[in-house]
Design a protein around this motif. Structure first.
Motif, mmCIF file in Angstrom:
data_model
loop_
_atom_site.group_PDB
_atom_site.id
_atom_site.type_symbol
_atom_site.label_atom_id
_atom_site.label_comp_id
_atom_site.label_asym_id
_atom_site.label_seq_id
_atom_site.Cartn_x
_atom_site.Cartn_y
_atom_site.Cartn_z
ATOM 1 N N PHE A 87 0.830 -1.205 0.000
ATOM 2 C CA PHE A 87 0.000 0.000 0.000
ATOM 3 C C PHE A 87 0.868 1.260 0.000
ATOM 4 C CE2 PHE A 87 -2.797 3.207 1.966
ATOM 5 C CZ PHE A 87 -3.860 3.139 1.079
ATOM 6 N N ASP A 88 1.949 1.229 0.765
ATOM 7 C CA ASP A 88 2.860 2.375 0.808
ATOM 8 C C ASP A 88 3.483 2.621 -0.565
ATOM 9 O OD1 ASP A 88 4.520 4.419 2.148
ATOM 10 O OD2 ASP A 88 6.161 3.001 1.762
ATOM 11 N N LEU A 89 3.946 1.560 -1.215
ATOM 12 C CA LEU A 89 4.527 1.697 -2.561
ATOM 13 C C LEU A 89 3.486 2.191 -3.561
ATOM 14 C CD1 LEU A 89 6.723 -1.528 -2.701
ATOM 15 C CD2 LEU A 89 7.543 0.837 -2.679
ATOM 16 N N MET A 90 2.274 1.691 -3.415
ATOM 17 C CA MET A 90 1.193 2.108 -4.318
ATOM 18 C C MET A 90 0.908 3.599 -4.162
ATOM 19 S SD MET A 90 -0.966 1.126 -6.595
ATOM 20 C CE MET A 90 -1.987 2.354 -7.399
ATOM 21 N N GLN A 91 0.960 4.097 -2.945
ATOM 22 C CA GLN A 91 0.708 5.516 -2.698
ATOM 23 C C GLN A 91 1.820 6.395 -3.263
ATOM 24 O OE1 GLN A 91 -2.503 5.446 -2.043
ATOM 25 N NE2 GLN A 91 -2.418 6.739 -0.231
ATOM 26 N N LEU A 96 4.163 2.942 -11.538
ATOM 27 C CA LEU A 96 5.203 1.903 -11.506
ATOM 28 C C LEU A 96 4.738 0.678 -10.726
ATOM 29 C CD1 LEU A 96 8.461 3.985 -10.944
ATOM 30 C CD2 LEU A 96 7.787 2.730 -12.992
ATOM 31 N N TYR A 97 3.983 0.938 -9.653
ATOM 32 C CA TYR A 97 3.535 -0.185 -8.836
ATOM 33 C C TYR A 97 2.549 -1.071 -9.599
ATOM 34 C CZ TYR A 97 1.924 -3.084 -5.104
ATOM 35 O OH TYR A 97 1.628 -4.179 -4.354
ATOM 36 N N VAL A 98 1.586 -0.457 -10.284
ATOM 37 C CA VAL A 98 0.597 -1.252 -11.025
ATOM 38 C C VAL A 98 1.283 -2.071 -12.117
ATOM 39 C CG1 VAL A 98 -1.418 -1.146 -12.552
ATOM 40 C CG2 VAL A 98 -1.315 0.305 -10.519
ATOM 41 N N ILE A 99 2.249 -1.477 -12.788
ATOM 42 C CA ILE A 99 2.947 -2.197 -13.855
ATOM 43 C C ILE A 99 3.839 -3.302 -13.287
ATOM 44 C CG2 ILE A 99 4.772 -1.958 -15.610
ATOM 45 C CD1 ILE A 99 3.499 0.710 -16.370
ATOM 46 N N GLY A 100 4.513 -3.048 -12.173
ATOM 47 C CA GLY A 100 5.484 -4.008 -11.660
ATOM 48 C C GLY A 100 4.992 -4.971 -10.612
ATOM 49 N N ASN A 101 3.811 -4.759 -10.076
ATOM 50 C CA ASN A 101 3.307 -5.557 -8.965
ATOM 51 C C ASN A 101 3.269 -7.049 -9.264
ATOM 52 O OD1 ASN A 101 1.784 -6.201 -6.502
ATOM 53 N ND2 ASN A 101 0.077 -6.457 -7.910
ATOM 54 N N ARG A 102 2.823 -7.419 -10.454
ATOM 55 C CA ARG A 102 2.622 -8.842 -10.760
ATOM 56 C C ARG A 102 3.938 -9.611 -10.870
ATOM 57 N NH1 ARG A 102 -1.142 -9.376 -14.199
ATOM 58 N NH2 ARG A 102 -1.598 -7.183 -14.510
#
Length: 197
Positions: A87-91, A96-102
């Motif tokens: 959540f912290d990274l997403m904020q 970048l988080y949405v692209i790299g999360n998976r």
């Protein structure tokens, strides 16, 4: 027996690939690419099943975070190790988080919920999720496809039915064990970071 299993994979394998790719689907994506190279699946259908599972899974978890944050299922995901970090990274770095999360094993489920609970606009999430799912599909499906080519080069001929199943089983076991180890490693690391905080 191998003929029965092979026929079952031909008939229901793409459905299983789609369902597996909804969650942590690296193994399924690699197997889909392998079986696509071997002619068990039609290649474009295999890659579409992987993409739809990857895209749909993250979209579903995003929706859970956005609309059902107070439900018990989502609360359980929020209590998993790594959620606060996700959540912290997403904020801080939403795109970048949405692209790299998976690509971070064990983060995908909590990552989708974290994205849904963040302030990112839904259309932006959908576009970024589609890009990420496409690249992920090409990467892991492509790895499986190359495994199929490599297996033929080693054996020196087109793989027979039983060889396809054995190689596919070996791929599934190796990737599954690697994923389990990575998940365990990252869970321990997240717990250690949480204890320090």
């Amino acid at each position: 027996m191998t003929d029965t299993i092979h026929t079952f994979i031909e008939q229901y394998g793409l459905i299983a690939v789609f369902v597996a790719c909804v969650a942590e689907g690296e193994t399924a994506a690699i197997l889909a690419g392998f079986f696509a190279h071997q002619g068990v699946f039609v290649p474009w259908q295999a890659f579409v099943a992987v993409f739809l599972g990857a895209f749909g899974g993250d979209a579903a978890f995003f929706l859970c975070g956005r609309r059902f944050a107070d439900r018990p299922f989502v609360q359980r995901l929020r209590s998993r190790p790594g959620f606060d970090r996700a959540f912290d990274l997403m904020q801080r770095h939403p795109a970048l988080y949405v692209i790299g999360n998976r690509y971070v094993y064990g983060f995908r489920l909590v990552g989708g919920v974290a994205a849904g609970m963040s302030g990112i606009a839904a259309p932006k999430f959908i576009v970024l999720n589609a890009i990420s799912a496409f690249v992920w599909t090409m990467l892991f499906g492509g790895i499986g496809y190359i495994f199929g080519l490599g297996a033929e080069q080693i054996i020196g001929d087109t793989l027979h039915r039983h060889q396809r199943l054995l190689v596919g089983l070996a791929i599934g076991i190796v990737v599954g064990l690697a994923g389990w180890y990575a998940s365990r490693h990252f869970s321990r690391r997240a717990a250690t970071v949480g204890d320090r905080g």
